[in-house]
Write an enzyme that holds these catalytic residues in place. Structure first.
Site, PDB file in Angstrom:
ATOM      1  N   ASP A  18       0.858  -1.191   0.000  1.00 20.81           N
ATOM      2  CA  ASP A  18       0.000   0.000   0.000  1.00 20.81           C
ATOM      3  C   ASP A  18       0.896   1.243   0.000  1.00 20.81           C
ATOM      4  OD1 ASP A  18      -1.696   2.091   0.625  1.00 20.81           O
ATOM      5  OD2 ASP A  18      -2.597   1.096   2.359  1.00 20.81           O
ATOM      6  N   ILE A  19       0.753   2.052  -1.020  1.00 15.38           N
ATOM      7  CA  ILE A  19       1.648   3.209  -1.190  1.00 15.38           C
ATOM      8  C   ILE A  19       1.515   4.216  -0.046  1.00 15.38           C
ATOM      9  CG2 ILE A  19       0.126   4.714  -2.580  1.00 15.38           C
ATOM     10  CD1 ILE A  19       2.598   5.063  -4.493  1.00 15.38           C
ATOM     11  N   GLY A  40      -9.757   3.351  -6.036  1.00 15.19           N
ATOM     12  CA  GLY A  40      -8.397   2.832  -6.191  1.00 15.19           C
ATOM     13  C   GLY A  40      -7.381   3.578  -5.338  1.00 15.19           C
ATOM     14  N   ASP A  42      -6.226   6.530  -5.644  1.00 17.21           N
ATOM     15  CA  ASP A  42      -6.682   7.909  -5.384  1.00 17.21           C
ATOM     16  C   ASP A  42      -7.504   7.944  -4.089  1.00 17.21           C
ATOM     17  OD1 ASP A  42      -7.116  10.582  -5.894  1.00 17.21           O
ATOM     18  OD2 ASP A  42      -8.477  10.278  -7.578  1.00 17.21           O
ATOM     19  N   THR A 132      -3.395   1.596 -14.685  1.00 19.79           N
ATOM     20  CA  THR A 132      -3.619   0.154 -14.916  1.00 19.79           C
ATOM     21  C   THR A 132      -4.789  -0.421 -14.111  1.00 19.79           C
ATOM     22  OG1 THR A 132      -2.104  -0.632 -13.186  1.00 19.79           O
ATOM     23  CG2 THR A 132      -1.158  -0.195 -15.366  1.00 19.79           C
ATOM     24  N   GLY A 133      -5.520   0.450 -13.429  1.00 22.05           N
ATOM     25  CA  GLY A 133      -6.713  -0.010 -12.707  1.00 22.05           C
ATOM     26  C   GLY A 133      -7.954   0.319 -13.513  1.00 22.05           C
ATOM     27  N   VAL A 134      -8.739   1.235 -12.985  1.00 23.29           N
ATOM     28  CA  VAL A 134      -9.993   1.638 -13.643  1.00 23.29           C
ATOM     29  C   VAL A 134      -9.736   2.151 -15.071  1.00 23.29           C
ATOM     30  CG1 VAL A 134     -11.922   3.270 -13.494  1.00 23.29           C
ATOM     31  CG2 VAL A 134     -11.070   2.182 -11.433  1.00 23.29           C
TER      32      VAL A 134
HETATM   33  P1  ADP Z   1      -6.240   4.462 -12.672  1.00 20.68           P
HETATM   34  O1  ADP Z   1      -7.563   5.180 -12.678  1.00 20.68           O
HETATM   35  O2  ADP Z   1      -5.075   5.362 -13.025  1.00 20.68           O
HETATM   36  O3  ADP Z   1      -6.274   3.192 -13.438  1.00 20.68           O
HETATM   37  P2  ADP Z   1      -6.466   2.980 -10.144  1.00 20.68           P
HETATM   38  O4  ADP Z   1      -6.339   3.532  -8.761  1.00 20.68           O
HETATM   39  O5  ADP Z   1      -7.778   2.414 -10.547  1.00 20.68           O
HETATM   40  O6  ADP Z   1      -5.994   4.172 -11.114  1.00 20.68           O
HETATM   41  O7  ADP Z   1      -5.352   1.891 -10.371  1.00 20.68           O
HETATM   42  C1  ADP Z   1      -3.982   2.184 -10.510  1.00 20.68           C
HETATM   43  C2  ADP Z   1      -3.183   1.140  -9.777  1.00 20.68           C
HETATM   44  O8  ADP Z   1      -3.191   1.435  -8.385  1.00 20.68           O
HETATM   45  C3  ADP Z   1      -3.723  -0.285  -9.916  1.00 20.68           C
HETATM   46  O9  ADP Z   1      -2.640  -1.112 -10.350  1.00 20.68           O
HETATM   47  C4  ADP Z   1      -4.164  -0.643  -8.505  1.00 20.68           C
HETATM   48  O10 ADP Z   1      -3.910  -2.024  -8.231  1.00 20.68           O
HETATM   49  C5  ADP Z   1      -3.257   0.227  -7.676  1.00 20.68           C
HETATM   50  N1  ADP Z   1      -3.667   0.538  -6.296  1.00 20.68           N
HETATM   51  C6  ADP Z   1      -4.890   0.548  -5.732  1.00 20.68           C
HETATM   52  N2  ADP Z   1      -4.815   0.869  -4.428  1.00 20.68           N
HETATM   53  C7  ADP Z   1      -3.494   1.063  -4.140  1.00 20.68           C
HETATM   54  C8  ADP Z   1      -2.742   1.409  -2.962  1.00 20.68           C
HETATM   55  N3  ADP Z   1      -3.332   1.635  -1.794  1.00 20.68           N
HETATM   56  N4  ADP Z   1      -1.388   1.491  -3.073  1.00 20.68           N
HETATM   57  C9  ADP Z   1      -0.757   1.287  -4.255  1.00 20.68           C
HETATM   58  N5  ADP Z   1      -1.401   0.962  -5.391  1.00 20.68           N
HETATM   59  C10 ADP Z   1      -2.753   0.850  -5.336  1.00 20.68           C
END
Ligand code: ADP
Length: 181
Positions: A18-19, A40, A42, A132-134
């Site tokens: 978790d970042i 996500g 954000d 790479t998420g949403v």
């Molecule tokens: P985007 O809209 O740019 O695709 P997302 O948040 O949906 O953004 O996904 C971007 C990446 O962040 C994905 O690979 C997801 O697995 C990752 N992610 C989600 N939560 C966390 C977190 N708490 N820490 C780090 N990476 C995360």
């Protein structure tokens, strides 16, 4: 936590987690253009940092309509309640098939985030896997762009001492692991 130091440049570290929990000087947020928070990573950053981050985002100038950070650009706030001093908010492209400049926009998101970090004299920064998420950017291609862009930046820069690729999902972690080992 699983960690790996990149063979290409020892300043690059891969880890899974978790970042919002990392002890670095800046974390990068995969934000949306309005900077209003979302799902996500954000959502995780805004939850951990609290209302102050949103307040700072809302004080940034509007470029057009309700856009405060156009895709590919980056802006900076504090970390609010988090111990990290800075959050760099960047907006990756939404994947639309690949013919809408998505690769160059993703590269710009990484590059402009690194430039913002440099401006503040930041020594350590962590990136999530932007888009790479949403936003559905293909993970292999996104990882290649991320690694290439960071490597190119580090060749010209001696401020940053640590760049962490912080993967949250196992698939991204494995992709980065292959690229960096
Ligand atoms: P985007 O809209 O740019 O695709 P997302 O948040 O949906 O953004 O996904 C971007 C990446 O962040 C994905 O690979 C997801 O697995 C990752 N992610 C989600 N939560 C966390 C977190 N708490 N820490 C780090 N990476 C995360």
């Amino acid at each position: 936590m699983n960690t790996l130091i990149a063979k290409q440049d020892q300043r690059i570290t891969l880890l899974k987690g978790d970042i919002t929990k990392l002890k670095v000087e800046a974390i990068v947020n995969a934000a949306k253009e309005q900077l209003t928070g979302g799902s996500g990573v954000d959502g995780a950053i805004h939850r951990a940092g609290g209302f102050q981050i949103l307040q700072e985002c809302m004080q940034l100038p509007i470029h057009y309509r309700d856009v405060r950070c156009p895709t590919g650009e980056a802006v900076i706030t504090t970390g609010g309640n988090m111990s990290v001093p800075y959050v760099i908010h960047t907006v990756g492209p939404v994947w639309q098939g690949g013919a809408s400049e998505e690769p160059i926009l993703l590269k710009n998101a990484y590059r402009n985030s690194l430039e913002k970090a440099k401006e503040k004299g930041v020594h350590s920064i962590a990136f999530p896997n932007i888009s790479t998420g949403v936003y559905a950017f293909p993970k292999h291609l996104a990882a290649n762009i991320a690694v290439e862009t960071v490597l190119a930046f580090l060749k010209e820069d001696d401020t940053l001492q640590q760049v962490i690729f912080c993967c949250f999902d196992e698939e991204n972690y494995q992709i980065y692991h292959r690229l960096l080992s």
